[in-house]
Design a protein around this motif. Structure first.
Motif, PDB file in Angstrom:
ATOM      1  N   ASN A 184       0.814  -1.210   0.000  1.00  0.00           N
ATOM      2  CA  ASN A 184       0.000   0.000   0.000  1.00  0.00           C
ATOM      3  C   ASN A 184       0.854   1.270   0.000  1.00  0.00           C
ATOM      4  OD1 ASN A 184      -2.567  -1.226   0.035  1.00  0.00           O
ATOM      5  ND2 ASN A 184      -2.411  -1.579   2.233  1.00  0.00           N
ATOM      6  N   ARG A 185       2.082   1.163  -0.505  1.00  0.00           N
ATOM      7  CA  ARG A 185       2.969   2.324  -0.506  1.00  0.00           C
ATOM      8  C   ARG A 185       2.379   3.469  -1.318  1.00  0.00           C
ATOM      9  NH1 ARG A 185       6.974   3.990  -3.893  1.00  0.00           N
ATOM     10  NH2 ARG A 185       6.808   2.069  -5.096  1.00  0.00           N
ATOM     11  N   ARG A 186       1.821   3.171  -2.487  1.00  0.00           N
ATOM     12  CA  ARG A 186       1.231   4.224  -3.313  1.00  0.00           C
ATOM     13  C   ARG A 186       0.000   4.826  -2.650  1.00  0.00           C
ATOM     14  NH1 ARG A 186      -0.048   2.253  -9.103  1.00  0.00           N
ATOM     15  NH2 ARG A 186      -0.703   4.445  -9.239  1.00  0.00           N
ATOM     16  N   VAL A 187      -0.746   4.001  -1.915  1.00  0.00           N
ATOM     17  CA  VAL A 187      -1.906   4.517  -1.182  1.00  0.00           C
ATOM     18  C   VAL A 187      -1.459   5.531  -0.139  1.00  0.00           C
ATOM     19  CG1 VAL A 187      -3.836   3.906   0.323  1.00  0.00           C
ATOM     20  CG2 VAL A 187      -3.204   2.393  -1.568  1.00  0.00           C
ATOM     21  N   LEU A 188      -0.411   5.203   0.607  1.00  0.00           N
ATOM     22  CA  LEU A 188       0.083   6.101   1.642  1.00  0.00           C
ATOM     23  C   LEU A 188       0.644   7.383   1.041  1.00  0.00           C
ATOM     24  CD1 LEU A 188       0.555   6.574   4.615  1.00  0.00           C
ATOM     25  CD2 LEU A 188       2.709   5.308   4.443  1.00  0.00           C
ATOM     26  N   GLU A 189       1.320   7.273  -0.096  1.00  0.00           N
ATOM     27  CA  GLU A 189       1.844   8.465  -0.754  1.00  0.00           C
ATOM     28  C   GLU A 189       0.711   9.392  -1.199  1.00  0.00           C
ATOM     29  OE1 GLU A 189       4.204   6.948  -3.901  1.00  0.00           O
ATOM     30  OE2 GLU A 189       5.935   6.457  -2.639  1.00  0.00           O
ATOM     31  N   THR A 190      -0.376   8.795  -1.680  1.00  0.00           N
ATOM     32  CA  THR A 190      -1.526   9.607  -2.073  1.00  0.00           C
ATOM     33  C   THR A 190      -2.172  10.257  -0.865  1.00  0.00           C
ATOM     34  OG1 THR A 190      -1.931   8.098  -3.931  1.00  0.00           O
ATOM     35  CG2 THR A 190      -3.716   9.587  -3.322  1.00  0.00           C
ATOM     36  N   LEU A 191      -2.297   9.497   0.233  1.00  0.00           N
ATOM     37  CA  LEU A 191      -2.873  10.057   1.457  1.00  0.00           C
ATOM     38  C   LEU A 191      -2.036  11.212   1.988  1.00  0.00           C
ATOM     39  CD1 LEU A 191      -4.074   6.991   3.563  1.00  0.00           C
ATOM     40  CD2 LEU A 191      -5.479   8.678   2.382  1.00  0.00           C
ATOM     41  N   ALA A 192      -0.727  11.111   1.871  1.00  0.00           N
ATOM     42  CA  ALA A 192       0.144  12.173   2.360  1.00  0.00           C
ATOM     43  C   ALA A 192      -0.146  13.500   1.673  1.00  0.00           C
ATOM     44  CB  ALA A 192       1.610  11.779   2.164  1.00  0.00           C
ATOM     45  N   SER A 193      -0.680  13.445   0.470  1.00  0.00           N
ATOM     46  CA  SER A 193      -0.997  14.670  -0.262  1.00  0.00           C
ATOM     47  C   SER A 193      -2.440  15.114  -0.073  1.00  0.00           C
ATOM     48  CB  SER A 193      -0.733  14.472  -1.765  1.00  0.00           C
ATOM     49  OG  SER A 193       0.623  14.199  -2.008  1.00  0.00           O
ATOM     50  N   SER A 194      -3.338  14.172   0.208  1.00  0.00           N
ATOM     51  CA  SER A 194      -4.766  14.509   0.260  1.00  0.00           C
ATOM     52  C   SER A 194      -5.311  14.648   1.669  1.00  0.00           C
ATOM     53  CB  SER A 194      -5.583  13.442  -0.487  1.00  0.00           C
ATOM     54  OG  SER A 194      -5.521  12.190   0.186  1.00  0.00           O
ATOM     55  N   LEU A 195      -4.775  13.890   2.627  1.00  0.00           N
ATOM     56  CA  LEU A 195      -5.352  13.818   3.963  1.00  0.00           C
ATOM     57  C   LEU A 195      -5.056  15.082   4.766  1.00  0.00           C
ATOM     58  CD1 LEU A 195      -6.928  11.790   5.770  1.00  0.00           C
ATOM     59  CD2 LEU A 195      -4.726  11.126   6.736  1.00  0.00           C
ATOM     60  N   HIS A 196      -6.095  15.663   5.368  1.00  0.00           N
ATOM     61  CA  HIS A 196      -5.941  16.849   6.201  1.00  0.00           C
ATOM     62  C   HIS A 196      -6.245  16.569   7.668  1.00  0.00           C
ATOM     63  CE1 HIS A 196      -6.805  19.534   2.443  1.00  0.00           C
ATOM     64  NE2 HIS A 196      -5.585  19.030   2.441  1.00  0.00           N
ATOM     65  N   THR A 197      -7.132  15.618   7.947  1.00  0.00           N
ATOM     66  CA  THR A 197      -7.563  15.349   9.315  1.00  0.00           C
ATOM     67  C   THR A 197      -7.388  13.881   9.631  1.00  0.00           C
ATOM     68  OG1 THR A 197      -9.211  17.114   9.199  1.00  0.00           O
ATOM     69  CG2 THR A 197      -9.483  15.479  10.940  1.00  0.00           C
ATOM     70  N   LEU A 198      -6.690  13.595  10.721  1.00  0.00           N
ATOM     71  CA  LEU A 198      -6.486  12.226  11.180  1.00  0.00           C
ATOM     72  C   LEU A 198      -7.111  12.090  12.558  1.00  0.00           C
ATOM     73  CD1 LEU A 198      -5.173   9.474  10.598  1.00  0.00           C
ATOM     74  CD2 LEU A 198      -3.098  10.324  11.709  1.00  0.00           C
ATOM     75  N   LYS A 199      -8.090  11.185  12.691  1.00  0.00           N
ATOM     76  CA  LYS A 199      -8.816  11.013  13.943  1.00  0.00           C
ATOM     77  C   LYS A 199      -8.546   9.636  14.533  1.00  0.00           C
ATOM     78  CE  LYS A 199     -12.701  14.132  13.056  1.00  0.00           C
ATOM     79  NZ  LYS A 199     -14.170  14.285  13.077  1.00  0.00           N
ATOM     80  N   PHE A 200      -8.501   9.602  15.861  1.00  0.00           N
ATOM     81  CA  PHE A 200      -8.398   8.341  16.600  1.00  0.00           C
ATOM     82  C   PHE A 200      -9.608   8.250  17.523  1.00  0.00           C
ATOM     83  CE2 PHE A 200      -4.135   9.566  15.455  1.00  0.00           C
ATOM     84  CZ  PHE A 200      -3.566   8.383  15.009  1.00  0.00           C
ATOM     85  N   ARG A 201     -10.289   7.108  17.488  1.00  0.00           N
ATOM     86  CA  ARG A 201     -11.523   6.975  18.259  1.00  0.00           C
ATOM     87  C   ARG A 201     -11.601   5.597  18.896  1.00  0.00           C
ATOM     88  NH1 ARG A 201     -17.613   8.315  15.993  1.00  0.00           N
ATOM     89  NH2 ARG A 201     -18.677   8.251  18.002  1.00  0.00           N
ATOM     90  N   HIS A 202     -12.086   5.565  20.130  1.00  0.00           N
ATOM     91  CA  HIS A 202     -12.272   4.306  20.864  1.00  0.00           C
ATOM     92  C   HIS A 202     -10.985   3.486  20.890  1.00  0.00           C
ATOM     93  CE1 HIS A 202     -16.487   5.220  21.017  1.00  0.00           C
ATOM     94  NE2 HIS A 202     -16.651   5.104  19.726  1.00  0.00           N
ATOM     95  N   LEU A 203      -9.872   4.124  21.161  1.00  0.00           N
ATOM     96  CA  LEU A 203      -8.602   3.408  21.172  1.00  0.00           C
ATOM     97  C   LEU A 203      -8.534   2.447  22.354  1.00  0.00           C
ATOM     98  CD1 LEU A 203      -5.949   6.094  20.181  1.00  0.00           C
ATOM     99  CD2 LEU A 203      -7.072   4.398  18.747  1.00  0.00           C
ATOM    100  N   LEU A 204      -7.930   1.296  22.099  1.00  0.00           N
ATOM    101  CA  LEU A 204      -7.688   0.297  23.131  1.00  0.00           C
ATOM    102  C   LEU A 204      -6.181   0.126  23.289  1.00  0.00           C
ATOM    103  CD1 LEU A 204     -10.350  -2.324  21.978  1.00  0.00           C
ATOM    104  CD2 LEU A 204     -10.620  -0.537  23.715  1.00  0.00           C
TER     105      LEU A 204
END
Length: 763
Positions: A184-204
Motif C-alpha cells: 500500500n505504498r502508493r496509497v500512503l503516498e496519495t494520502l500524504a498529499s490529500s489527507l488533512h484530518t487524522l482522527k483516533f476513536r475508541h482506542l484500546l
C-alpha cells in the motif's frame, strides 16, 4: 457540420451495441421461464439493456462512452460502477451533466447511514469515496457483495485515496499497519498529499508492533504530508505511552523506533545539500547523535512514567523535532461528556483555520534558533530547540519548488490537535513541556480534560510561550467541569498571560472543584495570579464565556471588557448577575469602552427583569447582530414590552441580524414583530431567527401577508426551526411559499407534541 456528424457517428455506435444486446436478451427470453406469483416481470427497456452492456465492457468502450452526446451519456451514468463513474466526472461536467444525485443514491443504498454534516455536503462523490476508503481499510464492507463496488481492474484503496480528507483509526489501531505495508505504498503516498484530518476513536491498548506502525504513519502523514488536524476522542482509559507518542509526533518530534528502517523521504530531503548550521550530528541516521535540549526534554517527559514501565522500555533513541515553517498551527485537546458526544459544539472540537501564504520570508532554522535563544527567558533553557526540517510528500498542493536548501525552510506546517480524555498529570506535564516552546502554535483548545490544579502549570507554560520570540498563539478555547479559580479570575489570568490573544473561549460548568482529587502541593496557585492586579490592554477581538451557577461579580467582567478595546464579538452563556443594575453596568461598559463591538450574544439568561437594559441594547447604533437565545424576554409585560422593542428596532438602521430563538414569542409576538418591516421603518434587518417560539401556521401566514402588503423586498434569511407548523400542514406550506418570495426560509419538519409544556405556558 463536423459536430453533427460526430454526434451521429457516436449515436450509431451506441445503436450497434444496443442491437447486439437486444439479440442477446431476446435469446434469453425465448428460453422457458419460471412463473411467479406476481406474474411475469416486464422486460428491461432497450436503452437500459444497452447501458448495462456498455457498463459491463467499460474497459474496452470507455473512450467511446466519454465521447457520447450528453443525452445518451446521462442515461448511462447511473449504470456505471463507482470506479468508472468517478473517472467520467470531468467529462460529464463538460457536457453539463451532474452526478451528485447518483452518488447520493449510492450512499443511501450502500452505506445505509445518515451522513455526518448532511446539510454541509457539497460533493457527494468525495463524501462517498472517503467513506468507502475507510470501510475497505477496516474491512467493514465487502466489495464483492455488489457489482457497483467490484472491478478487478481497480484497487479500491488506491482509487478512492485521493478523495480522503479525513480518516478515522479505531480500536487496536486497525488500518495503521495496513497503510504502512509495502503493497500500500502508493496509497500512503496519495494520502500524504490529500489527507488533512487524522482522527483516533475508541482506542484500546495496543502492542509494540502496532505502535511502531503508527509511528511510521504519523511521520509520513504529518512530517512529510498535508495533515493539519489530529484528534483523539472517546478514549476513557488512555494508554500513556500511546498518548505521548501521538502528542510528541504531532508536536514535531521524530524518534525512530528500535530496528526501524531509515525514512526514505528524510534521506531524499537531506541528499544533495549541506547540513544547516548545528545540524550535522542531528540528521537522522547520524552515527554520533548529540544529547541536546530536545533529547533532554523528551527524556524528562518520559521520566514521569512508573519505574515498572521504564524497566521494560528499550534504550532511548535520540529525538529530533520538526520545525517546518507555519502560517497556522493549532493544538486542540477536547473532551466530552455524554451530552456533548451527541451534539458537539464546533468551538469545543474544531479549531482549524485556512492556510494563508506567509507574508515574510522564512528564516533558516539556525537563525531562528539563535534569535529565540537570545530573547527567551532563562527558564526556557531546558526546552527543546528547533533541530530539523522535513520534506513534504511529492506532489502536494502548495509545496514550494524553490531550489537549494532554502526550499525546505519555506515548507508550511499547519496543525490541529484534539483529544477527548481526562488528562493525567503525566499527560498534562507532557503537554506543558511542549507548549512552552511551541512558538508556531496559533490555536489551542482544551475541552473537558479534568485539568484541576494543572491549570496553573498550563498558565505558566502559556506565559513562557508568550515570552518567546515569534509566539503566534492567537486563539484559546478552554472548557471544563471544574476550575480551581472562579471563571472571571481565570479569564483575567489568561488575558494577562497572553496579551496578544485574539480569540478566547472559556467555559466552566460548576462553581468550584473542591471535590476533585488534589494534584501535588507544588502545583498550587502561583503568587502572580491575583484578582486585584490591573489588566494591561490586550488584543482580544472575540470573547466567549460560559458561566457556572451563581451570581457573577460584574466589576470583574467589566475590568476585562475595559482592557479589551478591540473587542468585536462578545458571547455570554448562562451568566447571572446579582441585579439588573449589575447587568446594566456591563452594558454601559460595552458602550463606553468597546466601540468596535459588532456582535453580541446572550444565551440561557433570565432577562425577564432586564427589559430596559434590552431596549438600551437595541438602541445601540454600533451593533450589527444581537442574539437573545432562551432568555425569557417576553415572560413579563409582553403587551407593553413588545411595542417598545419594535419601536427601538424601527429606529436602528445599523442592526442587520436579530436572533430570538426560545423566547416564547407566539403568534401575537410574531405579528407585532412584523411591524419592524413596515413602510415607516428605518430598520436594515436582514436576518431574523424565530426558532422554538411556539409559532402556529395561521400566525406565520398572517406574518407573510403583512410583509407582502408593505411591499418590503427580500430581506435575507428567516429561520423557523422547531415551531408548531405541523398542526396545519396546508396553511404552513402556503405561508412558507409566500415568505419565500420575500426571503430565504429555513425550516424543518418538527413534531410539536414535544412542546406541550411551552404550549401550556402560552395559552
Amino acid at each position: 457540420m463536423a459536430a453533427p456528424e460526430a454526434w451521429r457517428a457516436r449515436s450509431c455506435w451506441f445503436c450497434e451495441v444496443a442491437a447486439a444486446t437486444t439479440m442477446e436478451a431476446t435469446s434469453r427470453e425465448a428460453a422457458p421461464a419460471k412463473s411467479s406469483a406476481s406474474g411475469p416481470s416486464a422486460p428491461p427497456a432497450l436503452f437500459e439493456l444497452c447501458g448495462r452492456a456498455v457498463s459491463a465492457h467499460m474497459g474496452v468502450l470507455e473512450s467511446g462512452v466519454w465521447a457520447l452526446p450528453g443525452p445518451i451519456l446521462q442515461s448511462i451514468l447511473p449504470l456505471l460502477n463507482i470506479y468508472y463513474l468517478e473517472r467520467i466526472e470531468e467529462t460529464a461536467l463538460k457536457k453539463g451533466l451532474s452526478t451528485q444525485a447518483i452518488w447520493r443514491r449510492l450512499w443511501d443504498e450502500l452505506m445505509k447511514t445518515r451522513p455526518s454534516g448532511l446539510e454541509s455536503v457539497t460533493c457527494w462523490r468525495a463524501k462517498f469515496m472517503e467513506a468507502f476508503f475507510s470501510h475497505v481499510l477496516r474491512g467493514t464492507i465487502d466489495v464483492s457483495s455488489d457489482k457497483r463496488l467490484c472491478d478487478q481492474r481497480f484497487s479500491p484503496l488506491l482509487h478512492s485515496s485521493r478523495h480522503v480528507r479525513q480518516l478515522t483509526i479505531c480500536n487496536m489501531l486497525q488500518g495503521a499497519t495496513e497503510l504502512v505495508a509495502e503493497p500500500n505504498r502508493r496509497v500512503l503516498e496519495t494520502l500524504a498529499s490529500s489527507l488533512h484530518t487524522l482522527k483516533f476513536r475508541h482506542l484500546l491498548f495496543s502492542d509494540v508492533a502496532a505502535q511502531q506502525s503508527l509511528r511510521q504513519l504519523l511521520h509520513q502523514l504529518i512530517h512529510h504530508g498535508a495533515v493539519s488536524q489530529v484528534s483523539l476522542y472517546s478514549w476513557p482509559v488512555p494508554e500513556s505511552a500511546l498518548f505521548i507518542l501521538i502528542l510528541t509526533m504531532s508536536a514535531g518530534f521524530w524518534q525512530p523506533g528500535p530496528g526501524s528502517l531509515p525514512c526514505r523521504l528524510c534521506g531524499e530531503a537531506s541528499r544533495g545539500r549541506a547540513p544547516l548550521r548545528d545540524e550535522g550530528s542531528l540528521l537522522l541516521g547520524s552515527r554520533r547523535p548529540r544529547r541536546d535540549a530536545a533529547e533532554r526534554c523528551a527524556a524528562a517527559l518520559m521520566a514521569t512514567r512508573r519505574k515498572s514501565e521504564v524497566k521494560q522500555m528499550p534504550r532511548a533513541v535520540p529525538t529530533t523535532r520538526v520545525t517546518r515553517r507555519s502560517t497556522q498551527e493549532s493544538l486542540a485537546i477536547g473532551g466530552t461528556d455524554s451530552k456533548r458526544e451527541l451534539y458537539p459544539p464546533a468551538t469545543s472540537y474544531e479549531a482549524s483555520g485556512t492556510k494563508q501564504p506567509s507574508s515574510a520570508p522564512a528564516a533558516t532554522s539556525s537563525a531562528s534558533s539563535s534569535t529565540s535563544s537570545k530573547r527567551a527567558p532563562a527558564s526556557s533553557a531546558s526546552q527543546p530547540k528547533p533541530l530539523k526540517r522535513f520534506k513534504r510528500a511529492a506532489g502536494k498542493k502548495g509545496a514550494r519548488t524553490r531550489q537549494g536548501s532554502a526550499a525546505e525552510s519555506e515548507d508550511l506546517y499547519d496543525f490541529v490537535f484534539i483529544v477527548a480524555v481526562p488528562l493525567s498529570t503525566e499527560a498534562a506535564l507532557t503537554l506543558c513541556h511542549l507548549l512552552s516552546s511551541w512558538v508556531s502554535l496559533e490555536s489551542l483548545t482544551l475541552s473537558y480534560n479534568g485539568l484541576g490544579s494543572n491549570i496553573f502549570r498550563l498558565l505558566d507554560s502559556l506565559r513562557a510561550l508568550s515570552g518567546q520570540a515569534g509566539c503566534r498563539l492567537r486563539a484559546l478555547h478552554l472548557s471544563d467541569l471544574f476550575s480551581p479559580l472562579p471563571i472571571l479570575e481565570l479569564t483575567r489570568a489568561i488575558v494577562r498571560a497572553l496579551p496578544l490573544l485574539r480569540v478566547l473561549s472559556i467555559r466552566v460548568d460548576h462553581p468550584s472543584q473542591r471535590d476533585n482529587p488534589a494534584v501535588p502541593e507544588n502545583a498550587g496557585p502561583p503568587s502572580h495570579i491575583s484578582g486585584d492586579e490591573e489588566i494591561p490592554e490586550n488584543c482580544l477581538e472575540q470573547l466567549e464565556m460560559g458561566f457556572p451557577r451563581g451570581a457573577q461579580p460584574a466589576p470583574l467582567l467589566c475590568s476585562v471588557l475595559k482592557a479589551s478595546g478591540s473587542l468585536q464579538q462578545l458571547s455570554l452563556d448562562s451568566a447571572t448577575f446579582a441585579s439588573p443594575q449589575d447587568f446594566g453596568l456591563v452594558l454601559q461598559t460595552l458602550k463606553e469602552y468597546n466601540l468596535s463591538l459588532k456582535r453580541l450574544s446572550f444565551h440561557d439568561m433570565n432577562l425577564a427583569d432586564c427589559q430596559s437594559e434590552v431596549l438600551f441594547l437595541l438602541q445601540n447604533l454600533t451593533l450589527q447582530e444581537i442574539t437573545f437565545s432562551f432568555c425569557r424576554l417576553f415572560e413579563k409585560r409582553p403587551a407593553q414590552f413588545l411595542p417598545e422593542m419594535v419601536a427601538a428596532m424601527k429606529g436602528n438602521s445599523t442592526l442587520k441580524g436579530l436572533r430570538l430563538p426560545g423566547n416564547r414569542l407566539g403568534n401575537a409576538g410574531l405579528l407585532a414583530l412584523a411591524d419592524v418591516f413596515s413602510e415607516d421603518s428605518s430598520s436594515s434587518l436582514c436576518q431574523l431567527d424565530i426558532s422554538s417560539n411556539c409559532i402556529k401556521p395561521d400566525g406565520l401566514l398572517e406574518f407573510a401577508k403583512r410583509l407582502e402588503r408593505w411591499g418590503r423586498g427580500a430581506f435575507g434569511h428567516l429561520r423557523l426551526f422547531q415551531n408548531w407548523l405541523d398542526q396545519d400542514a396546508v396553511t404552513a406550506r402556503e405561508a412558507i411559499r409566500r415568505l419565500r418570495a420575500t426571503c430565504h426560509v429555513v425550516s424543518d419538519s418538527w413534531d410539536s407534541s414535544q412542546a406541550f409544556a411551552d404550549y401550556v405556558s402560552t395559552m
